[in-house]
Design an enzyme around this catalytic site. Structure first.
Site, PDB file in Angstrom:
ATOM      1  N   CYS A  13       3.737  -6.984  -5.203  1.00  0.00           N
ATOM      2  CA  CYS A  13       2.637  -5.797  -5.291  1.00  0.00           C
ATOM      3  C   CYS A  13       2.796  -5.193  -3.842  1.00  0.00           C
ATOM      4  O   CYS A  13       3.494  -6.022  -2.809  1.00  0.00           O
ATOM      5  CB  CYS A  13       1.045  -6.376  -5.367  1.00  0.00           C
ATOM      6  SG  CYS A  13       0.632  -6.824  -6.800  1.00  0.00           S
ATOM      7  N   ASP A  14       2.516  -4.007  -3.587  1.00  0.00           N
ATOM      8  CA  ASP A  14       2.342  -3.324  -2.166  1.00  0.00           C
ATOM      9  C   ASP A  14       1.356  -2.340  -2.136  1.00  0.00           C
ATOM     10  O   ASP A  14       1.514  -1.563  -2.891  1.00  0.00           O
ATOM     11  CB  ASP A  14       3.792  -2.944  -1.973  1.00  0.00           C
ATOM     12  CG  ASP A  14       3.791  -2.634  -0.459  1.00  0.00           C
ATOM     13  OD1 ASP A  14       4.008  -3.496   0.507  1.00  0.00           O
ATOM     14  OD2 ASP A  14       3.652  -1.301  -0.093  1.00  0.00           O
ATOM     15  N   SER A  15       0.512  -2.491  -1.154  1.00  0.00           N
ATOM     16  CA  SER A  15      -0.525  -1.632  -1.138  1.00  0.00           C
ATOM     17  C   SER A  15      -0.247  -0.733   0.285  1.00  0.00           C
ATOM     18  O   SER A  15       0.226  -1.060   1.292  1.00  0.00           O
ATOM     19  CB  SER A  15      -1.780  -2.386  -0.884  1.00  0.00           C
ATOM     20  OG  SER A  15      -2.058  -3.189  -2.147  1.00  0.00           O
TER      21      SER A  15
END
Ligand SMILES: Nc1nc2c(ncn2[C@H]2C[C@H](O)[C@@H](COP(=O)(O)OP(=O)(O)OP(=O)(O)O)O2)c(=O)[nH]1
Length: 209
Positions: A75-77
């Site tokens: 994931c990457d935010s």
């Protein structure tokens, strides 16, 4: 089949645990800035998905050696605000400057997700997606902002704010999925697992009393 979280994020780990999944954790150590720099003209959702997939793929060989059947999640935010895509602020001054612009305005917290299904040591299916949530920022007083900055929390999180931590006092509301803001979108993850022929309930641990 093991559920592998390719992330050092305590928020993502906590979210999965609370939602019934005890993942194997493998930290990817991906050079996010290098990947971002290689995508200068890409749209924000392309960037966060590329980062998420890079994190999942970075741990693939290590995972397969131990777990030939696995579901690997990256994931990457990032916060898309004022035409900029921003990760974690590098310094307190940067966090302060950002909050000066964020206060009273709205931004989109975007989280890219990538899942790799591995069967017998081979990637047999992949799925990606981005969850974007509108965040309406409050207006902390100068004293409140300085106290928040001094807490150290803004430097550890994308967008220099949290929904479920000390930053929650300064978020007036959201439109969309809260889990995606915190770090991993549960409804999106459910759909991505369905896309690769699995279900989240395949990984649920025994219910606790
Ligand atoms: N608890 C909490 N954490 C948040 C929130 N918004 C963002 N974060 C955290 C989740 C992630 O740990 C971090 C976003 O940065 P990244 O996506 O680059 O992940 P991080 O570097 O932490 O770990 P990773 O790259 O996945 O190993 O910010 C929030 O509302 N609540």
């Amino acid at each position: 089949m093991r559920f592998v979280l390719a992330s050092q994020s305590p928020a993502r780990l906590g979210m999965l645990r609370d939602a019934g999944i005890e993942p194997v954790v493998r930290v990817s150590g991906v050079d996010e800035e290098a990947i971002e720099a290689s995508l200068p003209d890409a749209k924000p959702d392309t960037v966060v998905v590329a980062l998420a997939e890079a994190k999942a793929r970075a741990v693939l060989a290590d995972v397969v050696a131990e777990h030939p059947d696995a579901l690997i999640v990256g994931c990457d935010s990032m916060l898309h605000f004022d035409g900029q895509l921003m990760g974690k602020p590098a310094t307190v001054d940067i966090a302060r400057e950002r909050w000066g612009r964020m206060a009273g305005n709205t931004g989109d917290l975007m989280t890219g997700h990538a899942v790799l299904r591995v069967d017998g040591g081979e990637v047999t299916a992949t799925a990606t997606g981005t969850e974007s949530t509108v965040v309406r920022f409050g207006k902390p007083t100068e004293r409140e902002l300085e106290a928040y900055l001094a807490s150290g929390e803004p430097l550890r999180v994308a967008g220099a704010f949290t929904l479920d931590g000390r930053g929650g006092w300064f978020v007036d509301g959201i439109d969309g999925d809260s889990s995606g803001v915190i770090g991993i979108s549960l409804p999106l993850m459910r759909r991505l697992l369905n896309e690769v022929g699995l279900s989240v309930v395949d990984f649920w641990s025994a219910p606790t009393e």
